[in-house]
Design an enzyme around this catalytic site. Structure first.
Site, mmCIF file in Angstrom:
data_model
loop_
_atom_site.group_PDB
_atom_site.id
_atom_site.type_symbol
_atom_site.label_atom_id
_atom_site.label_comp_id
_atom_site.label_asym_id
_atom_site.label_seq_id
_atom_site.Cartn_x
_atom_site.Cartn_y
_atom_site.Cartn_z
ATOM 1 N N ARG A 54 33.736 -23.116 38.332
ATOM 2 C CA ARG A 54 34.506 -23.394 37.098
ATOM 3 C C ARG A 54 35.369 -24.637 37.262
ATOM 4 N NH1 ARG A 54 39.109 -21.068 35.897
ATOM 5 N NH2 ARG A 54 38.601 -19.094 36.909
ATOM 6 N N TYR A 92 31.360 -31.362 11.052
ATOM 7 C CA TYR A 92 30.504 -30.189 11.261
ATOM 8 C C TYR A 92 31.290 -28.916 10.880
ATOM 9 C CZ TYR A 92 28.172 -26.536 13.971
ATOM 10 O OH TYR A 92 27.572 -25.371 14.374
ATOM 11 N N ASP A 152 33.310 -37.965 17.625
ATOM 12 C CA ASP A 152 32.154 -37.113 17.891
ATOM 13 C C ASP A 152 30.909 -37.975 17.693
ATOM 14 O OD1 ASP A 152 29.965 -35.379 17.628
ATOM 15 O OD2 ASP A 152 31.224 -33.744 16.919
ATOM 16 N N LYS A 175 22.010 -31.586 21.384
ATOM 17 C CA LYS A 175 21.188 -32.332 20.437
ATOM 18 C C LYS A 175 20.379 -33.415 21.159
ATOM 19 C CE LYS A 175 23.287 -29.511 17.889
ATOM 20 N NZ LYS A 175 24.642 -29.661 17.445
HETATM 21 N N1 LCS Z 1 29.623 -31.789 16.586
HETATM 22 C C1 LCS Z 1 28.611 -32.025 15.737
HETATM 23 C C2 LCS Z 1 28.567 -33.319 14.990
HETATM 24 C C3 LCS Z 1 27.641 -31.061 15.544
HETATM 25 O O1 LCS Z 1 26.644 -31.324 14.686
HETATM 26 C C4 LCS Z 1 27.720 -29.824 16.243
HETATM 27 C C5 LCS Z 1 26.715 -28.754 16.053
HETATM 28 C C6 LCS Z 1 28.787 -29.620 17.122
HETATM 29 C C7 LCS Z 1 29.716 -30.632 17.278
HETATM 30 C C8 LCS Z 1 28.926 -28.365 17.917
HETATM 31 O O2 LCS Z 1 28.034 -28.384 18.970
HETATM 32 P P1 LCS Z 1 27.438 -27.048 19.669
HETATM 33 O O3 LCS Z 1 28.611 -26.207 20.049
HETATM 34 O O4 LCS Z 1 26.555 -26.387 18.679
HETATM 35 O O5 LCS Z 1 26.729 -27.608 20.855
HETATM 36 N N2 LCS Z 1 25.888 -28.974 14.969
HETATM 37 C C9 LCS Z 1 24.918 -28.213 14.537
HETATM 38 C C10 LCS Z 1 24.155 -28.514 13.407
HETATM 39 O O6 LCS Z 1 24.321 -29.472 12.667
HETATM 40 N N3 LCS Z 1 23.217 -27.604 13.257
HETATM 41 O O7 LCS Z 1 23.354 -26.588 14.196
HETATM 42 C C11 LCS Z 1 24.456 -26.916 15.071
#
Ligand code: LCS
Length: 394
Positions: free
Chosen positions: A59, A112, A184, A209
């Site tokens: 951790r 998001y 972001d 992603k």
């Molecule tokens: N920031 C952006 C711009 C995102 O699109 C997402 C997730 C996150 C942060 C959060 O990331 P995660 O915790 O899921 O790794 N976006 C998603 C979307 O547009 N469709 O499904 C998840």
């Protein structure tokens, strides 16, 4: 160290890793361990006291994870990186690190859905306020920054409207006031946009992603100044505990090697599908940063090397028409997430942004006729044919 910096395509494969420190293994080894043994009690004491370098407990740090963190720092041209169990773990660790009760966050007009949810939670439970801003002029920013503004938080392109924020402009205003700018960068990846080189302070990724690229990991990354990263690693990361597993870090290191190749293909495919959608009579508006008629095209040209692989569009009709289109698709999958090899379509109003109240969604600039397409790596002709046959049926 002291080594000439190589180009992105080389750094994404080699940086952060020295084979001679790992039994000459070509590929970074997976250290799938929760803890590390000390030679003796005194060594354990020195490591905990920070008097001796070395791993303690996964951790607090892990060798496979460290390679990933060093590599992403090189790619984003930052001093240091930190890996998390999800994009949201990264977003929350950064926002909690930068704010305290009574502070204010100035946020881009659209984020998001779960980031929106987190901002609401911080406001309701901890009295950390926020405002959404178009951030499209220095004057507007000057008016909207408050004495208690602790950070500026930006998504660009914004999920799911594909609007852009001029990072250089915001950084100039914020730097003068000493307010950190957090970006972001999920929709671009560092191959397309590097906010730190434009004067921003912290970059966040949902590494789930494009960085992963294969749809098999949930992870987050943060990049920034050494001192800030050290502070987050010792506080909101260590004590809240949203750390990445070594296996997921290993998968990211594997997937990342092809990031430039994949991004080129995502962007080419998206540009082809954009042209098709733009001319289609059943489609009202298409939002794509590569469109010369996009409201922020001049910003795209300034700060993005390519348009990215995401397209949003509104369908002529209603929410039901949009859902019918999704249901008629045969090759394109109905799923949230983005940046995978597979082309995905989702309905933001009822999926990624369902937690955002309808009125707020309108302010962000979309309604329930909007669909978001994450263009994958298949043949664009097959994707176009799939969209065409589905559009014919509605
Ligand atoms: N920031 C952006 C711009 C995102 O699109 C997402 C997730 C996150 C942060 C959060 O990331 P995660 O915790 O899921 O790794 N976006 C998603 C979307 O547009 N469709 O499904 C998840």
């Amino acid at each position: 160290m002291g080594k000439k910096k190589s180009r992105f395509e080389t750094e994404v494969i080699h940086s952060g890793y020295k084979a001679d420190e790992h039994q000459d293994s070509l590929v970074p080894p997976l250290y799938q361990t929760s803890t590390f043994t000390f030679a003796n009690a005194e060594q354990g004491e020195r490591r905990f006291a920070g008097q001796e370098e070395g791993f303690i407990y996964s951790r607090l740090g892990n060798p496979t994870v460290k390679i990933l963190e060093d590599r992403i720092a090189v790619l984003e041209q930052g001093e240091a990186g930190l890996a998390f169990s999800s994009g949201m773990a990264a977003v929350s660790a950064v926002l909690v690190a930068l704010t305290k009760t009574g502070d204010h966050i100035l946020c881009s007009q659209g984020v998001y859905g779960c980031t929106f949810g987190l901002l609401e939670l911080l406001k309701e439970k901890y009295g950390i306020d926020h405002d959404f801003s178009l951030m499209n002029s220095a004057d507007l920013l000057e008016q909207e920054i408050r004495p208690n503004t602790a950070c500026i938080y930006i998504e660009t392109p914004i999920n799911p409207t594909m609007k852009l924020v001029d990072l250089g402009l915001v950084a100039r205003v914020a730097n003068e006031k000493g307010i950190p700018v957090v970006v972001d960068n999920t929709f671009c990846s560092p191959y397309i946009q590097t906010p730190l080189t434009l004067g921003c302070d912290v970059v966040i990724h949902s590494a789930t992603k494009y960085i992963c690229g294969h749809g098999d990991v949930i992870a987050g990354l943060v990049i920034g100044k050494k001192e800030f990263i050290r502070q987050v690693s010792k506080t909101t990361q260590k004590d809240i505990g949203g750390i990445i597993s070594p296996f997921d870090a290993w998968l990211l290191l594997r997937g990342m090697k092809t990031l430039p190749l994949r991004m080129d293909r995502h962007c080419e495919n998206a540009s082809e599908l954009f042209r098709f959608l733009k001319d289609h009579p059943k489609i009202e508006t298409v939002y794509f940063p590569g469109d010369p008629e996009h409201q922020d095209f001049s910003i795209a040209k300034k700060q993005m090397k390519q348009p990215g692989g995401l397209i949003s569009f509104t369908i002529r009709g209603t929410k039901e028409t949009a859902q019918q289109l999704m249901n008629q698709l045969q090759l394109i999958k109905i799923a949230v997430s983005l940046g995978d090899a597979e082309t995905l379509i989702q309905h933001p109003a009822t999926m990624t942004h369902a937690v955002v109240p309808e009125e707020e969604r309108r302010k962000m600039g979309f309604d329930d006729t909007l669909l978001r397409l994450s263009v994958g790596l298949e043949s664009w002709e097959d994707l176009q044919e799939d969209l065409e046959q589905a559009l014919d049926k509605i």
